[in-house]
Design a protein around this motif. Sequence first.
Motif, PDB file in Angstrom:
ATOM      1  N   GLY A 130       0.817  -1.213   0.000  1.00  0.00           N
ATOM      2  CA  GLY A 130       0.000   0.000   0.000  1.00  0.00           C
ATOM      3  C   GLY A 130       0.850   1.262   0.000  1.00  0.00           C
ATOM      4  O   GLY A 130       0.527   2.236  -0.679  1.00  0.00           O
ATOM      5  N   ARG A 131       1.943   1.235   0.765  1.00  0.00           N
ATOM      6  CA  ARG A 131       2.833   2.400   0.809  1.00  0.00           C
ATOM      7  C   ARG A 131       3.443   2.661  -0.561  1.00  0.00           C
ATOM      8  O   ARG A 131       3.589   3.813  -0.979  1.00  0.00           O
ATOM      9  CB  ARG A 131       3.947   2.176   1.842  1.00  0.00           C
ATOM     10  N   TYR A 132       3.789   1.573  -1.252  1.00  0.00           N
ATOM     11  CA  TYR A 132       4.369   1.722  -2.592  1.00  0.00           C
ATOM     12  C   TYR A 132       3.345   2.340  -3.553  1.00  0.00           C
ATOM     13  O   TYR A 132       3.655   3.287  -4.283  1.00  0.00           O
ATOM     14  CB  TYR A 132       4.831   0.356  -3.107  1.00  0.00           C
ATOM     15  N   LEU A 133       2.107   1.810  -3.516  1.00  0.00           N
ATOM     16  CA  LEU A 133       1.068   2.336  -4.408  1.00  0.00           C
ATOM     17  C   LEU A 133       0.753   3.790  -4.077  1.00  0.00           C
ATOM     18  O   LEU A 133       0.575   4.626  -4.971  1.00  0.00           O
ATOM     19  CB  LEU A 133      -0.200   1.482  -4.291  1.00  0.00           C
ATOM     20  N   TYR A 134       0.697   4.080  -2.774  1.00  0.00           N
ATOM     21  CA  TYR A 134       0.407   5.455  -2.323  1.00  0.00           C
ATOM     22  C   TYR A 134       1.442   6.429  -2.888  1.00  0.00           C
ATOM     23  O   TYR A 134       1.112   7.517  -3.352  1.00  0.00           O
ATOM     24  CB  TYR A 134       0.427   5.480  -0.797  1.00  0.00           C
ATOM     25  N   SER A 135       2.709   6.006  -2.843  1.00  0.00           N
ATOM     26  CA  SER A 135       3.772   6.898  -3.294  1.00  0.00           C
ATOM     27  C   SER A 135       3.758   7.077  -4.809  1.00  0.00           C
ATOM     28  O   SER A 135       4.420   7.967  -5.336  1.00  0.00           O
ATOM     29  CB  SER A 135       5.141   6.355  -2.864  1.00  0.00           C
ATOM     30  N   ARG A 136       3.032   6.223  -5.526  1.00  0.00           N
ATOM     31  CA  ARG A 136       2.978   6.322  -6.988  1.00  0.00           C
ATOM     32  C   ARG A 136       1.771   7.134  -7.467  1.00  0.00           C
ATOM     33  O   ARG A 136       1.532   7.233  -8.666  1.00  0.00           O
ATOM     34  CB  ARG A 136       2.953   4.921  -7.613  1.00  0.00           C
ATOM     35  N   ILE A 137       1.019   7.669  -6.520  1.00  0.00           N
ATOM     36  CA  ILE A 137      -0.082   8.573  -6.881  1.00  0.00           C
ATOM     37  C   ILE A 137       0.377   9.989  -6.542  1.00  0.00           C
ATOM     38  O   ILE A 137       0.594  10.307  -5.367  1.00  0.00           O
ATOM     39  CB  ILE A 137      -1.370   8.215  -6.102  1.00  0.00           C
ATOM     40  N   PRO A 138       0.597  10.836  -7.562  1.00  0.00           N
ATOM     41  CA  PRO A 138       1.135  12.184  -7.302  1.00  0.00           C
ATOM     42  C   PRO A 138       0.292  12.964  -6.298  1.00  0.00           C
ATOM     43  O   PRO A 138      -0.939  12.937  -6.350  1.00  0.00           O
ATOM     44  CB  PRO A 138       1.091  12.838  -8.692  1.00  0.00           C
ATOM     45  N   ARG A 139       0.990  13.659  -5.400  1.00  0.00           N
ATOM     46  CA  ARG A 139       0.308  14.411  -4.346  1.00  0.00           C
ATOM     47  C   ARG A 139       0.918  15.804  -4.208  1.00  0.00           C
ATOM     48  O   ARG A 139       2.047  16.050  -4.626  1.00  0.00           O
ATOM     49  CB  ARG A 139       0.417  13.663  -3.006  1.00  0.00           C
ATOM     50  N   VAL A 151      -1.667  16.879 -12.548  1.00  0.00           N
ATOM     51  CA  VAL A 151      -0.473  16.088 -12.862  1.00  0.00           C
ATOM     52  C   VAL A 151       0.038  16.428 -14.262  1.00  0.00           C
ATOM     53  O   VAL A 151       1.242  16.632 -14.478  1.00  0.00           O
ATOM     54  CB  VAL A 151      -0.778  14.574 -12.766  1.00  0.00           C
ATOM     55  N   GLN A 152      -0.902  16.498 -15.210  1.00  0.00           N
ATOM     56  CA  GLN A 152      -0.504  16.822 -16.591  1.00  0.00           C
ATOM     57  C   GLN A 152       0.097  18.226 -16.664  1.00  0.00           C
ATOM     58  O   GLN A 152       1.071  18.465 -17.380  1.00  0.00           O
ATOM     59  CB  GLN A 152      -1.714  16.710 -17.517  1.00  0.00           C
ATOM     60  N   GLU A 153      -0.466  19.148 -15.898  1.00  0.00           N
ATOM     61  CA  GLU A 153       0.029  20.527 -15.897  1.00  0.00           C
ATOM     62  C   GLU A 153       1.452  20.578 -15.334  1.00  0.00           C
ATOM     63  O   GLU A 153       2.327  21.269 -15.879  1.00  0.00           O
ATOM     64  CB  GLU A 153      -0.913  21.396 -15.058  1.00  0.00           C
ATOM     65  N   GLU A 154       1.701  19.835 -14.247  1.00  0.00           N
ATOM     66  CA  GLU A 154       3.061  19.829 -13.688  1.00  0.00           C
ATOM     67  C   GLU A 154       4.042  19.179 -14.654  1.00  0.00           C
ATOM     68  O   GLU A 154       5.182  19.632 -14.801  1.00  0.00           O
ATOM     69  CB  GLU A 154       3.092  19.081 -12.346  1.00  0.00           C
ATOM     70  N   ASN A 155       3.599  18.120 -15.323  1.00  0.00           N
ATOM     71  CA  ASN A 155       4.461  17.446 -16.292  1.00  0.00           C
ATOM     72  C   ASN A 155       4.854  18.402 -17.419  1.00  0.00           C
ATOM     73  O   ASN A 155       6.019  18.455 -17.839  1.00  0.00           O
ATOM     74  CB  ASN A 155       3.717  16.226 -16.857  1.00  0.00           C
ATOM     75  N   ARG A 156       3.880  19.173 -17.892  1.00  0.00           N
ATOM     76  CA  ARG A 156       4.172  20.161 -18.956  1.00  0.00           C
ATOM     77  C   ARG A 156       5.128  21.231 -18.434  1.00  0.00           C
ATOM     78  O   ARG A 156       6.049  21.659 -19.146  1.00  0.00           O
ATOM     79  CB  ARG A 156       2.864  20.814 -19.443  1.00  0.00           C
ATOM     80  N   ARG A 233      14.861  13.883 -12.574  1.00  0.00           N
ATOM     81  CA  ARG A 233      14.338  12.786 -11.733  1.00  0.00           C
ATOM     82  C   ARG A 233      12.836  12.962 -11.511  1.00  0.00           C
ATOM     83  O   ARG A 233      12.061  12.018 -11.591  1.00  0.00           O
ATOM     84  CB  ARG A 233      15.061  12.764 -10.386  1.00  0.00           C
ATOM     85  N   ARG A 234      12.449  14.196 -11.227  1.00  0.00           N
ATOM     86  CA  ARG A 234      11.034  14.486 -10.982  1.00  0.00           C
ATOM     87  C   ARG A 234      10.204  14.218 -12.245  1.00  0.00           C
ATOM     88  O   ARG A 234       9.127  13.641 -12.173  1.00  0.00           O
ATOM     89  CB  ARG A 234      10.882  15.955 -10.547  1.00  0.00           C
ATOM     90  N   ARG A 235      10.744  14.631 -13.397  1.00  0.00           N
ATOM     91  CA  ARG A 235      10.019  14.418 -14.658  1.00  0.00           C
ATOM     92  C   ARG A 235       9.882  12.925 -14.960  1.00  0.00           C
ATOM     93  O   ARG A 235       8.806  12.456 -15.367  1.00  0.00           O
ATOM     94  CB  ARG A 235      10.777  15.106 -15.800  1.00  0.00           C
ATOM     95  N   ALA A 236      10.966  12.178 -14.763  1.00  0.00           N
ATOM     96  CA  ALA A 236      10.924  10.735 -15.040  1.00  0.00           C
ATOM     97  C   ALA A 236       9.932  10.032 -14.110  1.00  0.00           C
ATOM     98  O   ALA A 236       9.191   9.149 -14.543  1.00  0.00           O
ATOM     99  CB  ALA A 236      12.318  10.146 -14.873  1.00  0.00           C
ATOM    100  N   ALA A 237       9.915  10.431 -12.831  1.00  0.00           N
ATOM    101  CA  ALA A 237       8.980   9.817 -11.876  1.00  0.00           C
ATOM    102  C   ALA A 237       7.540  10.159 -12.262  1.00  0.00           C
ATOM    103  O   ALA A 237       6.643   9.308 -12.192  1.00  0.00           O
ATOM    104  CB  ALA A 237       9.286  10.307 -10.464  1.00  0.00           C
ATOM    105  N   LEU A 238       7.335  11.398 -12.691  1.00  0.00           N
ATOM    106  CA  LEU A 238       5.985  11.821 -13.074  1.00  0.00           C
ATOM    107  C   LEU A 238       5.533  11.094 -14.341  1.00  0.00           C
ATOM    108  O   LEU A 238       4.360  10.729 -14.479  1.00  0.00           O
ATOM    109  CB  LEU A 238       5.976  13.335 -13.292  1.00  0.00           C
ATOM    110  N   ASN A 239       6.473  10.876 -15.273  1.00  0.00           N
ATOM    111  CA  ASN A 239       6.152  10.107 -16.492  1.00  0.00           C
ATOM    112  C   ASN A 239       5.618   8.735 -16.124  1.00  0.00           C
ATOM    113  O   ASN A 239       4.614   8.271 -16.647  1.00  0.00           O
ATOM    114  CB  ASN A 239       7.425   9.898 -17.334  1.00  0.00           C
ATOM    115  N   ARG A 240       6.332   8.104 -15.218  1.00  0.00           N
ATOM    116  CA  ARG A 240       5.960   6.750 -14.813  1.00  0.00           C
ATOM    117  C   ARG A 240       4.576   6.749 -14.160  1.00  0.00           C
ATOM    118  O   ARG A 240       3.724   5.940 -14.484  1.00  0.00           O
ATOM    119  CB  ARG A 240       7.022   6.214 -13.849  1.00  0.00           C
TER     120      ARG A 240
END
Length: 286
Positions: A130-139, A151-156, A233-240
Amino acid sequence: MHRIILWTLILAGFSVAAYIIFFGVPYYTAELTLRPRMELHDVLRPSGRYGHGYGIAGSAMLLLLFLYSVRKRVRWFPKIGRLSTWLKYHMFLGVMGPVLVTFHTTFKFGGIVSVSYWSMVIVMLSGFVGRYLYSRIPRTISGHEMNLQQVQEENRHLAEQLRTEFDVPASIFNKIAEIGSVRQTGDSEFRTILRGFWADLKRPFELRSIFAELKEVGDIGSQKRKSLRKLARRRAALNRNLSILEVTHRFFHHWHVFHKPFAYVMILIMFIHIGVVLLFGYQWIF
């Protein structure tokens, strides 16, 4: 401040666990028939001074776990601290509590209480998932979930920063944009989550390769390079996260359905166990 408190608790927890193991190894590893004749039996048995204390402390920590759920869901509960900080304390209690309860059992598992114990183990292990899944949902910084548009706006915004502030060559920019992306191939949710996990494992190595390429492009200064790496790093994590956000949401919902019943069974049988113990007149040091 919370980081210092949390690390202090973790160090204290490890120290306590290490001491209990060092102190109790001869007893815990002895055959069950031999234990009653050992000197340590009086203090380490489940009803002994230390063994009983482990059970009380561990059970108290398991009960405190529910404060996180109350903080998250109950409107009248004081909105103190970020949810992400509460989650860190929740995880500490979720590990330390079962460790103490395990020492309380003296590694003897049987009867209806064992249902509570194994439910607790399942809750703890599934908590890591659950902690892993939680961390994969952008907050957001406050720990609240971001919607797809945010999320899309931050990615752009990150892509624009990489393009304009750092003048990253197009070939490298495209590679950064590809890192972490998980293609939707019609697989089951479980397989998609596993492919996302694999992407997480590969990402640091892929980024290291790109940073090596950037060195060859030219020296941009240590401070600027540091900022560039952080942004990449932030962009790659957000892509994923963005590429399988919907699947992660659905899987996280299924995880809740699996996780909660075991938590309720654990608590219910724990209370029955405590009630029976009190009924038979067992007391600790009070």
